[in-house]
Design an enzyme around this catalytic site. Structure first.
Site, mmCIF file in Angstrom:
data_model
loop_
_atom_site.group_PDB
_atom_site.id
_atom_site.type_symbol
_atom_site.label_atom_id
_atom_site.label_comp_id
_atom_site.label_asym_id
_atom_site.label_seq_id
_atom_site.Cartn_x
_atom_site.Cartn_y
_atom_site.Cartn_z
ATOM 1 N N THR A 145 31.667 -29.295 -7.432
ATOM 2 C CA THR A 145 30.297 -30.267 -7.633
ATOM 3 C C THR A 145 30.446 -31.635 -7.235
ATOM 4 O O THR A 145 31.467 -32.025 -7.265
ATOM 5 C CB THR A 145 29.950 -29.906 -9.259
ATOM 6 O OG1 THR A 145 30.000 -28.468 -9.531
ATOM 7 C CG2 THR A 145 28.724 -30.661 -9.570
ATOM 8 N N GLY A 163 24.693 -28.882 -44.670
ATOM 9 C CA GLY A 163 25.322 -30.518 -44.508
ATOM 10 C C GLY A 163 26.421 -30.148 -43.700
ATOM 11 O O GLY A 163 27.078 -31.084 -42.924
ATOM 12 N N GLU A 217 34.997 -16.473 -12.547
ATOM 13 C CA GLU A 217 34.879 -17.614 -13.763
ATOM 14 C C GLU A 217 33.825 -17.023 -14.461
ATOM 15 O O GLU A 217 33.754 -17.308 -15.870
ATOM 16 C CB GLU A 217 34.280 -18.599 -12.867
ATOM 17 C CG GLU A 217 33.845 -19.802 -13.769
ATOM 18 C CD GLU A 217 33.506 -21.111 -13.190
ATOM 19 O OE1 GLU A 217 33.348 -22.300 -13.683
ATOM 20 O OE2 GLU A 217 33.379 -21.129 -11.708
ATOM 21 N N SER A 270 24.642 -26.653 -8.276
ATOM 22 C CA SER A 270 24.505 -25.098 -8.053
ATOM 23 C C SER A 270 24.176 -25.016 -6.409
ATOM 24 O O SER A 270 24.382 -23.867 -5.979
ATOM 25 C CB SER A 270 23.427 -24.564 -8.798
ATOM 26 O OG SER A 270 23.630 -24.642 -10.211
#
Length: 384
Positions: free
Chosen positions: A129, A345, A244, A135
């Site tokens: 990249t 929470g 991958e 992509s």
């Protein structure tokens, strides 16, 4: 294809071994490692001693041949019991950095690079990249020009997992002026090469995974570090993506299971309005919805792995890998969201697995091929 009793025993053994490793040596420390922005390099040695780094590599290079079923079991257990995508990403970055070296590097290069990585002594990474695109691999702009016995590399890469510490970096470069995929090649770059600089990147998740932007300013690499033929890099990259994406699907399944485990445990302990949460129908339905998605993802992961192990890796299989990657990460997203809701929470607090996984789910849906790219690639493979 159903696994044999021997295979099932191996799956059970590796799951138990990885569970102990994750629970004892990773999970208790992840918060501290997240704060530090990295985990100790000693963890590579620990994983190597257990044989985890070597799974799927030839014995001649220090590896242990393993089916996709076995590798997926290892990945799933590590994610389920550690709850940390950052640890997974960097500890196993060699599984995207080394396959091109294994498949296309010279025997001498393989021997110099792969064994020390599998022993946990060195770190391998993949750099594709760029700041100007992700992509769209065919549009990459980092160049490598031939100069005598070397290639000289100039350009930038970004979002590189293990980028700060990698000793070997498999880099996608443009070796000719031809536009598109035809001019792309793959070259292995030593991490100590003069002219290579690195900048740490801060992220929404995967905090303990060192992620970097790399800059190549006249970096010289021996021509013998070319992987495959000049101009053949695009095909190498596309093939590498399949492995991958398979691993990411198994990882997403593990993280979904981690969220379910934590939500169920909390629902059994937490009391509100005189009864535990799990006694309430609305909470039980949430848990069932999580299990529906987990079960379907597990079945699909196993089916795609079995096809790969049987040698069926044609266009339809590639389409299923793409669709599975989307399905698994959507399962992870759903389970993370439901777990945080059940924890209330506490789910918003640092220290719970669900909070960490909730932050990390988006990188799983983007990395290795964004959802939109996966759908389009699947459609093309299916002839739609």
């Amino acid at each position: 294809m159903n696994p044999s009793s021997t295979d099932l025993d191996m799956l059970a053994d590796i799951t138990a071994s990885v569970k102990r490793f994750a629970q004892n040596d990773i999970a208790p420390h992840v918060g501290q490692w997240d704060d530090a922005g990295e985990f100790p390099r000693a963890l590579y040695h620990q994983a190597a001693d257990l044989g985890l780094l070597a799974l799927g590599y030839p014995e001649a290079l220090g590896g242990t041949p393993a089916s996709w079923r076995l590798r997926n079991a290892m990945t799933l257990a590590l994610c389920r019991y550690s709850g940390s995508g950052g640890v997974l990403a960097s500890l196993f970055s060699h599984n995207i950095g080394l396959p091109p070296v294994l498949a296309h590097g010279s025997a001498a290069l393989q021997q110099a690079v792969i064994p020390p990585v599998l022993r946990g002594e060195k770190i391998a990474a993949l750099a594709i990249t760029e700041p100007g695109g992700g992509s769209d691999v065919a549009a990459l702009r980092t160049t490598a020009r031939r100069d005598g016995a070397d290639y000289v590399i100039d350009g930038e890469k970004v979002f590189i997992t293990s980028g700060m510490r990698a000793d070997f970096i498999t880099v996608a470069v443009r070796t000719s002026e031809s536009k598109g995929s035809g001019g792309i090649s793959m070259i292995l770059v030593p991490g100590d090469s003069p002219g290579l600089s690195r900048t740490r990147l801060e992220k929404m998740g995967w905090w303990c995974s060192d992620t970097a932007q790399l800059r190549f300013d006249g970096v010289r690499v021996p021509a013998s570090h070319l992987l495959g033929e000049e101009g053949g890099g695009f095909k190498i990259i596309m093939g590498n993506f399949n492995g991958e994406r398979m691993a990411m699907a198994a990882a997403a399944l593990g993280f979904a299971q981690a969220c379910y485990d934590e939500a169920l445990d909390w629902a059994r302990q937490r009391k509100t309005f005189g009864s535990t949460l799990v006694d309430k129908q609305v909470i039980r339905h949430k848990l069932v919805d999580m299990q529906m998605r987990i079960a379907s993802t597990q079945a699909w992961v196993d089916a795609v792995a079995d096809r790969a192990d049987a040698g069926d890796q044609g266009p339809e299989w590639v389409a299923h890998v793409c669709m599975l990657k989307n399905h698994a990460t959507q399962t992870m997203q759903f389970c993370a969201d439901q777990a945080v809701q059940i924890l209330g929470g506490m789910g918003f607090m640092r220290g719970t697995k669900s909070e960490r996984i909730y932050r990390e789910v988006k990188v799983m849906m983007i990395g290795g091929g964004a959802e939109e790219i996966m759908k389009d690639l699947a459609a093309r493979q299916l002839g739609l």
